[in-house]
Motif scaffolding. Structure first.
Motif, PDB file in Angstrom:
ATOM      1  N   VAL A   1       8.842 -30.822 -10.657  1.00 37.15           N
ATOM      2  CA  VAL A   1       9.223 -31.930  -9.771  1.00 37.15           C
ATOM      3  C   VAL A   1       9.719 -31.377  -8.448  1.00 37.15           C
ATOM      4  N   SER A   2      10.565 -30.356  -8.515  1.00 37.84           N
ATOM      5  CA  SER A   2      11.105 -29.736  -7.306  1.00 37.84           C
ATOM      6  C   SER A   2       9.980 -29.180  -6.433  1.00 37.84           C
ATOM      7  N   TYR A   3       9.019 -28.530  -7.056  1.00 37.05           N
ATOM      8  CA  TYR A   3       7.889 -27.965  -6.316  1.00 37.05           C
ATOM      9  C   TYR A   3       7.107 -29.051  -5.583  1.00 37.05           C
ATOM     10  N   HIS A   4       6.841 -30.159  -6.252  1.00 35.81           N
ATOM     11  CA  HIS A   4       6.083 -31.237  -5.620  1.00 35.81           C
ATOM     12  C   HIS A   4       6.896 -31.918  -4.519  1.00 35.81           C
TER      13      HIS A   4
ATOM     14  N   LEU B   1       6.428 -29.766  -1.569  1.00 36.02           N
ATOM     15  CA  LEU B   1       5.118 -29.972  -0.948  1.00 36.02           C
ATOM     16  C   LEU B   1       5.074 -31.257  -0.127  1.00 36.02           C
ATOM     17  N   LEU B   2       5.658 -32.337  -0.653  1.00 37.89           N
ATOM     18  CA  LEU B   2       5.704 -33.598   0.086  1.00 37.89           C
ATOM     19  C   LEU B   2       6.501 -33.440   1.378  1.00 37.89           C
ATOM     20  N   ASP B   3       7.561 -32.649   1.323  1.00 37.51           N
ATOM     21  CA  ASP B   3       8.356 -32.363   2.510  1.00 37.51           C
ATOM     22  C   ASP B   3       7.531 -31.565   3.516  1.00 37.51           C
ATOM     23  N   GLN B   4       6.831 -30.544   3.056  1.00 34.70           N
ATOM     24  CA  GLN B   4       6.008 -29.727   3.940  1.00 34.70           C
ATOM     25  C   GLN B   4       4.889 -30.549   4.577  1.00 34.70           C
ATOM     26  N   ALA B   5       4.377 -31.538   3.845  1.00 32.54           N
ATOM     27  CA  ALA B   5       3.314 -32.397   4.367  1.00 32.54           C
ATOM     28  C   ALA B   5       3.846 -33.441   5.345  1.00 32.54           C
ATOM     29  N   GLY B   6       5.173 -33.551   5.447  1.00 34.26           N
ATOM     30  CA  GLY B   6       5.762 -34.515   6.367  1.00 34.26           C
ATOM     31  C   GLY B   6       5.860 -35.924   5.834  1.00 34.26           C
TER      32      GLY B   6
ATOM     33  N   ILE C   1       7.969 -36.886   3.239  1.00 28.95           N
ATOM     34  CA  ILE C   1       9.361 -37.170   2.892  1.00 28.95           C
ATOM     35  C   ILE C   1      10.263 -36.160   3.591  1.00 28.95           C
ATOM     36  N   SER C   2      11.530 -36.486   3.632  1.00 32.68           N
ATOM     37  CA  SER C   2      12.552 -35.526   4.033  1.00 32.68           C
ATOM     38  C   SER C   2      13.212 -35.053   2.746  1.00 32.68           C
ATOM     39  N   ALA C   3      13.326 -33.751   2.584  1.00 24.48           N
ATOM     40  CA  ALA C   3      13.923 -33.190   1.376  1.00 24.48           C
ATOM     41  C   ALA C   3      14.947 -32.140   1.761  1.00 24.48           C
ATOM     42  N   ASP C   4      15.872 -31.913   0.858  1.00 26.16           N
ATOM     43  CA  ASP C   4      16.874 -30.870   1.014  1.00 26.16           C
ATOM     44  C   ASP C   4      16.779 -29.919  -0.160  1.00 26.16           C
TER      45      ASP C   4
ATOM     46  N   TYR D   1      14.529 -28.506  -4.859  1.00 28.30           N
ATOM     47  CA  TYR D   1      14.397 -29.476  -3.769  1.00 28.30           C
ATOM     48  C   TYR D   1      14.609 -30.878  -4.318  1.00 28.30           C
ATOM     49  N   TYR D   2      15.209 -31.711  -3.512  1.00 31.82           N
ATOM     50  CA  TYR D   2      15.358 -33.117  -3.882  1.00 31.82           C
ATOM     51  C   TYR D   2      15.063 -33.975  -2.657  1.00 31.82           C
TER      52      TYR D   2
END
Length: 89
Positions: free
Chosen positions: A7-10, A13-18, A20-23, A35-36
């Protein structure tokens, strides 16, 4: 029902793709970091809104099927944009 590392890995990836914002934070037991998600970005909202449009999504799927290839996320976004432009003109 999914492993936290997956889940953290995905989320990363969503953060890197722009989309979502993740921390990033450290596991309290010292297992490393994870990551969350914080929130959807503007691009994330646009992508979801476009994907909800059944006519637009069917055009994108049809284009992919016609070419007989699996599409990258960037290619899907571009096809959505092109199909939307065609629908509006």
């Amino acid at each position: 029902g999914y492993a936290p590392e997956g889940v953290s890995y995905h989320i990363m990836l969503l953060d890197q793709a722009g989309l979502i914002s993740a921390d990033k934070a450290d596991y309290v037991d010292g297992r490393g970091e994870y990551y969350y998600g914080q929130n959807l970005t503007w691009s994330g909202h646009e992508f979801i809104d476009n994907a909800k449009n059944q006519d637009l999504w069917n055009r994108v799927k049809g284009a992919a099927k016609e070419k007989g290839v699996q599409l990258s996320f960037e290619a899907i976004k571009k096809l959505m944009s092109n199909a939307l432009d065609q629908m509006l003109s």
